[in-house]
Design an enzyme around this catalytic site. Structure first.
Site, PDB file in Angstrom:
ATOM      1  N   GLN A  90      61.881  -4.265 -48.703  1.00 30.26           N
ATOM      2  CA  GLN A  90      61.435  -2.899 -48.947  1.00 30.26           C
ATOM      3  C   GLN A  90      60.705  -2.893 -50.290  1.00 30.26           C
ATOM      4  O   GLN A  90      61.274  -3.217 -51.325  1.00 30.26           O
ATOM      5  CB  GLN A  90      62.634  -1.945 -48.987  1.00 30.26           C
ATOM      6  CG  GLN A  90      62.363  -0.548 -49.487  1.00 30.26           C
ATOM      7  CD  GLN A  90      61.396   0.226 -48.623  1.00 30.26           C
ATOM      8  OE1 GLN A  90      60.343   0.661 -49.084  1.00 30.26           O
ATOM      9  NE2 GLN A  90      61.756   0.392 -47.339  1.00 30.26           N
ATOM     10  N   TYR A  91      59.432  -2.507 -50.284  1.00 27.25           N
ATOM     11  CA  TYR A  91      58.680  -2.496 -51.538  1.00 27.25           C
ATOM     12  C   TYR A  91      59.161  -1.399 -52.480  1.00 27.25           C
ATOM     13  O   TYR A  91      59.339  -1.621 -53.658  1.00 27.25           O
ATOM     14  CB  TYR A  91      57.186  -2.310 -51.258  1.00 27.25           C
ATOM     15  CG  TYR A  91      56.497  -3.534 -50.685  1.00 27.25           C
ATOM     16  CD1 TYR A  91      57.182  -4.725 -50.426  1.00 27.25           C
ATOM     17  CD2 TYR A  91      55.144  -3.496 -50.388  1.00 27.25           C
ATOM     18  CE1 TYR A  91      56.544  -5.825 -49.900  1.00 27.25           C
ATOM     19  CE2 TYR A  91      54.491  -4.603 -49.856  1.00 27.25           C
ATOM     20  CZ  TYR A  91      55.189  -5.765 -49.611  1.00 27.25           C
ATOM     21  OH  TYR A  91      54.547  -6.850 -49.081  1.00 27.25           O
ATOM     22  N   ASP A  92      59.328  -0.197 -51.967  1.00 29.23           N
ATOM     23  CA  ASP A  92      59.792   0.899 -52.817  1.00 29.23           C
ATOM     24  C   ASP A  92      60.135   2.099 -51.943  1.00 29.23           C
ATOM     25  O   ASP A  92      59.269   2.640 -51.270  1.00 29.23           O
ATOM     26  CB  ASP A  92      58.726   1.289 -53.841  1.00 29.23           C
ATOM     27  CG  ASP A  92      59.278   2.137 -54.975  1.00 29.23           C
ATOM     28  OD1 ASP A  92      60.018   3.093 -54.689  1.00 29.23           O
ATOM     29  OD2 ASP A  92      58.967   1.839 -56.135  1.00 29.23           O
TER      30      ASP A  92
END
Length: 504
Positions: free
Chosen positions: A301-303
């Site tokens: 998950q990047y952000d």
């Protein structure tokens, strides 16, 4: 552009404002993939061993370099693969949740420390961290075969689908009206143009002060396009959630793609461990947030907190069907022309805010109480101005959690609704038209981003307008400060009538 700003209690005029003074924020950056085919993300990521596409030679050379450096071996549970996103990492065996996927020693990290210890280290003293790393990327690329990161640099893309690389024609799709130089349109358009202006200004300073005076280190011309390339790589590939590291690119680790299926960000760690046959060092470690079968793609998950506009600016893609990332930023401001400017600013600062305040409104979420407090403060005037007196200075912020007066509440409803309608009128398509385009498909990756962004912003603007429209219809039934105060003093009866006592 389409953001809300100044509300003056005497003049509810235009409150649309373009954000200024953009600053690069490494704390917002996350890694992204090298999108060979520039396609949007898809959850379909299982590779067939029978039809597995051939890996490009430069990727094979990069993988061999990682082997030579002792980073990967036959025991490494992942390998590069061609996936719907372009290039990614796929499992070579079954992987359990929280299993270590990869480790990269600090000697290969690209960060401000690496810049400081490089041959341009003396030039980087005093520079912003991101600029020093950008210069390191440019210097190493100029060194060609002599760079220790050569094989990594070879697999980096020349650009991503980030909006900073979009053409003028592509940017028209996130523009609100026909005249381009008006800068009217989505917040993403204004932010993109602000970012591009900021990067260009930084480049002009660095070119004059560092690049041109040091021809021995930068023998070939470094152009603005080169600088934008370095900025884009940092913006899309840097990690920042590890100890003592606010901006670091990790070769190999940044091949991992993003997926909305991953709902935690606890995957990157800095650990101490073996970095070679007889050496120990800090290692960047990634653990799989999901259980995987051999042949499935590894995701992180990047952000979780980025809006669709943030994702488009940083990585060049959005989660088209994830409405929770739709957002609109309300920019509210205490006008210097307000006769109570000083008092209002003092109250705002006492409560952690300032002359301007920014509130991110997300699709389907209620308005923040703090935003309503700030709105009521900005609109405060007339007979309500007594609340600005110093005697109430430590209490007024609490009072503003609830409606102050009918006039105050009506004003903020009128001004916010007027701003929403003005912003919505600035888009050259309707929500229904955008949804039809998405439903029909056949959109290029960048056009899909543009349509998704403008649809999302309009939905949030419509949501804000609906909230304040409903509020307007309730104005006659709300309880205001004076009524609450009388109740606290026991001066209001059960039927809401004011109680008077006559002297005996």
């Amino acid at each position: 552009m389409a953001s809300l700003s100044t509300i003056h209690h005497l003049k509810p005029s235009s409150i649309l404002k373009t954000p200024q003074n953009y600053r690069f924020s490494p704390s917002k950056t996350r890694p992204t993939v090298h999108h060979f085919n520039n396609r949007s993300l898809s959850p379909k990521s299982v590779l067939s061993t029978e039809t597995e596409p051939k890996i490009p030679q430069k990727v094979e050379r990069f993988w061999q370099w990682l082997q030579d450096e002792g980073i990967v071996s036959s025991k490494t549970p992942v390998k590069p693969g061609i996936v719907p996103e372009g290039l990614g990492l796929v499992a070579t065996r079954d992987i359990s949740r929280n299993d270590v996927v990869l480790e990269v020693p600090r000697r290969l990290w690209i960060n401000p420390d690496a810049a400081a210890s490089s041959d341009i280290g003396t030039l980087c003293s005093g520079l912003k961290p991101w600029i020093s790393v950008a210069l390191l990327l440019l210097r190493e690329r100029l060194k060609g075969d002599d760079s220790k990161w050569k094989h990594y640099l070879d697999v980096l893309p020349q650009a991503t689908d980030s909006t900073i690389y979009w053409s003028e024609e592509e940017l028209l799709e996130i523009q609100g009206i026909e005249i381009f130089d008006t800068c009217e349109g989505t917040q993403l358009l204004s932010t993109t143009l602000s970012v591009k202006e900021y990067v260009q200004n930084e480049f002009l300073k660095i070119e004059e002060e560092i690049i041109l005076p040091n021809k021995q280190l930068f023998p070939c011309a470094v152009t603005l396009d080169d600088f934008f390339w370095a900025f884009g790589m940092l913006r899309s590939r840097a990690f920042s959630r590890i100890r003592n590291q606010n901006l670091v690119i990790i070769p190999f680790a940044d091949l991992i793609n993003h997926s909305s299926k991953v709902t935690t960000e606890d995957h990157a760690h800095e650990v101490r461990g073996a970095a070679g046959l007889f050496s120990w060092d800090y290692l960047f470690q990634i653990r799989s947030p999901l259980s995987l079968k051999a042949g499935e793609q590894v995701f992180i998950q990047y952000d979780l907190n980025k809006s669709s506009a943030d994702m488009a600016l940083d990585y060049g893609f959005i989660e088209l069907e994830n409405s929770s990332r739709n957002a609109f930023t309300l920019t509210l401001e205490i006008s210097e022309s307000d006769q109570f400017y000083g008092d209002k600013l003092d109250i705002a600062e006492l409560n952690g805010l300032g002359e301007s305040a920014y509130f991110d409104i997300k699709d389907g979420q209620p308005l923040q109480t703090e935003m309503l407090q700030y709105l009521r403060l900005v609109a405060l005037g007339g007979t309500d101005a007594f609340l600005l007196e110093s005697i109430f200075r430590n209490q007024v912020w609490g009072f503003l959690e609830l409606p102050v007066s009918r006039a105050n509440e009506e004003l903020i409803c009128q001004v916010v609704r007027s701003a929403c309608k003005s912003a919505l009128a600035g888009y050259h398509t309707s929500i229904e038209e955008d949804e039809k385009l998405i439903e029909e498909g056949n959109l290029s990756s960048r056009l899909a981003v543009a349509v998704g962004i403008r649809r999302g912003e309009k939905k949030v603007l419509q949501q804000i307008d609906d909230i304040f429209r409903e509020r307007e219809s309730e104005l006659d039934f709300l309880e205001y400060y004076q009524e609450r105060r009388l109740k606290d003093l026991g001066l209001v009866g059960e039927q809401g009538d004011i109680i008077f006592w006559e002297p005996k």
